[in-house]
Enzyme design. Structure first.
Site, short mmCIF file in Angstrom:
data_model
loop_
_atom_site.label_atom_id
_atom_site.label_comp_id
_atom_site.label_asym_id
_atom_site.label_seq_id
_atom_site.Cartn_x
_atom_site.Cartn_y
_atom_site.Cartn_z
N CYS A 38 0.87 -1.31 -0.08
CA CYS A 38 0.21 -0.19 -0.09
C CYS A 38 0.79 1.12 0.12
O CYS A 38 1.91 1.11 0.05
CB CYS A 38 -0.66 -0.32 1.64
SG CYS A 38 -1.90 1.20 2.08
N THR A 40 0.78 3.49 1.25
CA THR A 40 1.31 3.91 3.26
C THR A 40 2.81 3.31 3.67
O THR A 40 3.72 3.58 4.10
CB THR A 40 -0.21 3.22 3.96
OG1 THR A 40 -1.11 3.71 4.13
CG2 THR A 40 0.53 3.22 5.34
N HIS A 43 5.59 5.00 2.28
CA HIS A 43 5.49 6.02 3.61
C HIS A 43 6.42 5.71 4.44
O HIS A 43 7.67 6.40 5.39
CB HIS A 43 4.30 7.21 4.41
CG HIS A 43 4.02 7.60 2.98
ND1 HIS A 43 4.22 8.43 2.04
CD2 HIS A 43 2.45 7.40 2.68
CE1 HIS A 43 3.79 8.96 1.21
NE2 HIS A 43 2.60 7.98 1.44
N HIS A 63 0.07 -4.60 6.28
CA HIS A 63 -1.33 -4.92 6.69
C HIS A 63 -2.29 -4.98 5.46
O HIS A 63 -4.01 -5.43 6.25
CB HIS A 63 -1.89 -3.11 6.67
CG HIS A 63 -1.59 -1.93 6.21
ND1 HIS A 63 -0.66 -1.06 5.82
CD2 HIS A 63 -2.53 -1.99 5.55
CE1 HIS A 63 -0.98 -0.23 5.06
NE2 HIS A 63 -1.62 -0.95 4.00
N CYS A 93 -11.09 -2.14 19.81
CA CYS A 93 -11.28 -3.07 20.57
C CYS A 93 -12.21 -3.71 21.38
O CYS A 93 -12.56 -4.87 22.48
CB CYS A 93 -10.83 -1.85 22.20
SG CYS A 93 -12.53 -0.79 22.32
N CYS A 96 -14.97 0.19 23.46
CA CYS A 96 -15.01 1.26 23.61
C CYS A 96 -16.80 1.94 23.23
O CYS A 96 -17.10 0.96 22.10
CB CYS A 96 -13.61 2.10 23.04
SG CYS A 96 -14.07 2.11 21.76
N CYS A 107 -12.41 2.95 15.97
CA CYS A 107 -11.95 2.73 17.54
C CYS A 107 -10.96 3.73 18.53
O CYS A 107 -10.51 3.90 17.86
CB CYS A 107 -11.97 1.38 17.73
SG CYS A 107 -11.33 0.80 19.57
N LEU A 263 -12.12 10.66 0.79
CA LEU A 263 -10.84 9.20 1.30
C LEU A 263 -9.47 9.71 1.65
O LEU A 263 -8.46 9.60 2.25
CB LEU A 263 -11.28 7.98 0.80
CG LEU A 263 -10.13 7.00 1.27
CD1 LEU A 263 -10.97 5.79 2.23
CD2 LEU A 263 -10.00 6.35 0.21
N GLY A 264 -9.11 11.16 0.28
CA GLY A 264 -7.88 10.91 0.00
C GLY A 264 -7.18 12.09 1.22
O GLY A 264 -7.86 12.34 1.99
N LEU A 265 -5.64 11.86 1.84
CA LEU A 265 -5.14 12.65 2.90
C LEU A 265 -4.05 13.37 2.95
O LEU A 265 -3.32 13.38 2.33
CB LEU A 265 -4.69 11.38 3.67
CG LEU A 265 -5.99 10.88 4.98
CD1 LEU A 265 -4.77 9.67 5.32
CD2 LEU A 265 -6.21 11.00 5.38
#
Ligand code: ZN
Length: 344
Positions: A38, A40, A43, A63, A93, A96, A107, A263-265
């Site tokens: 990915c 990510t 990066h 991932h 988790c 929460c 989460c 969605l893009g950051l």
């Protein structure tokens, strides 16, 4: 076992020899059949913000993955040796207020598989809590199985755009943008426009079903979209680029009363004409993060198993896990679709 890890703070990754992990009471041990790279991960490889503070080396990266259950924790029910599974990379988790109100994707105590908190999928084996594992149809090939996680980002975004019978523009044609084009077509969009740059991405977008592909560098994007929509503008703008100039074009191209899903950051703060775009256009705007657990996954696997979306067409490079450097090189060049790796 063989694994690819960040062994010390700084750029680069290493091929290491690691111990095969033991599943705890509520965990599965997966033998990884395929994993994929990915943006990510690039990066993380480069050791860029925020990953340089999220990841505490040594840690196995990755991932996106797909594997076969080879060992089961003592308290696990409903799983068998030989089942196939994909991990949801955001380990929630389950306790929460976010998890209990149907927002496990945000989460408060989230751990990132191969991104901070849990060792990842770039290995021969990985442990995954059962609450973060999706049992996967055996008809799905491992190389498509590993793409379910990024495909989920695309499907969640498209689903929030309610695209049936609508005109849709996807800004940003990296692999997830192209997956969004395919998902929008499969979910009944009347017309899907892909807006992006590189030639391989334009070619892949067409292959995956884009009706129109616009080259952001060399074409007048807004004029072209107006031409294709009888000067009305687009019904649904899906932002998958994170690039300020593309975001501005998207807000310009979307019609009044239309929908925007983000969605893009962007990597920095951006400036927007708040009155013109966010108020006076009467838009429905939705941000999305990760995937809805498990609604998105179910819709994603339906699109894959029905044959409505063929993710295999998006895979341009395949490597052994031990050749990960080649995979990262091609990812850095941007001249690729999805890059899939196979442990030995
Ligand atoms: Zn939680």
């Amino acid at each position: 076992m063989q694994a690819v890890a960040k062994i010390k703070a700084g750029p680069g990754l290493n091929l290491i020899d690691a111990l095969i992990p033991k599943p705890k009471a509520n965990e599965l041990l997966l033998k990884i059949k395929a994993c994929s790279i990915c943006g990510t991960d690039v990066h993380i490889y480069n050791w860029e913000n925020p990953w340089d503070s999220k990841i505490k080396p040594p840690m196995i990266i990755g991932h996106e993955g797909f594997g076969e259950v080879v060992e089961i924790g003592k308290a696990v029910r409903g799983w068998e040796i030989g089942d196939y599974a994909s991990p949801e990379s955001h380990f929630h988790c389950g306790k929460c207020d976010m998890c209990l109100s149907g927002h496990a994707n945000v989460c408060r105590n989230m751990l990132g598989l191969g991104m901070g908190g849990a060792n990842g999928t770039y290995a021969e084996y990985v442990v995954v809590p059962t609450k973060s594992a999706l049992k996967t149809d055996k008809k799905i090939s491992p190389e498509v199985g590993t793409l379910q996680e990024p495909f989920g980002n695309a499907v969640y975004t498209v689903d929030e755009g309610h695209v049936k019978d609508k005109t849709v523009a996807v800004f940003g044609m990296g692999p997830i943008g192209i997956m969004a084009i395919a998902a929008a077509k499969a979910l009944g969009a009347e017309m899907v426009v892909g807006v992006g740059g590189s030639s391989i991405h334009k070619e892949l977008a067409k292959k995956m079903g884009a009706d129109i592909v616009i080259d952001r560098k060399n074409e007048a994007v807004i004029e072209r979209i107006m031409e294709e929509t009888d000067n009305k503008g687009i019904d649904v703008f899906l932002e998958m680029s994170g690039a300020e100039s593309a975001i501005m074009q998207g807000f310009e191209a979307v019609k009044k009363g239309g929908s925007v899903v983000l969605l893009g950051l962007p990597t920095k703060q951006i400036t927007i004409d708040w009155s013109k775009y966010l108020v006076l256009k009467d838009l429905a705007i939705k941000g999305v993060y990760g995937r809805k657990i498990w609604d998105t996954w179910q819709l994603s696997s339906e699109l894959i198993t029905s044959g409505k979306v063929d993710l295999a067409k998006l895979i341009t490079h395949r490597y052994k896990l031990s050749e990960f450097e080649k995979g990262f090189e091609v990812m850095k060049s941007g001249n690729c679709g999805k890059v899939v790796m196979f442990p030995k």
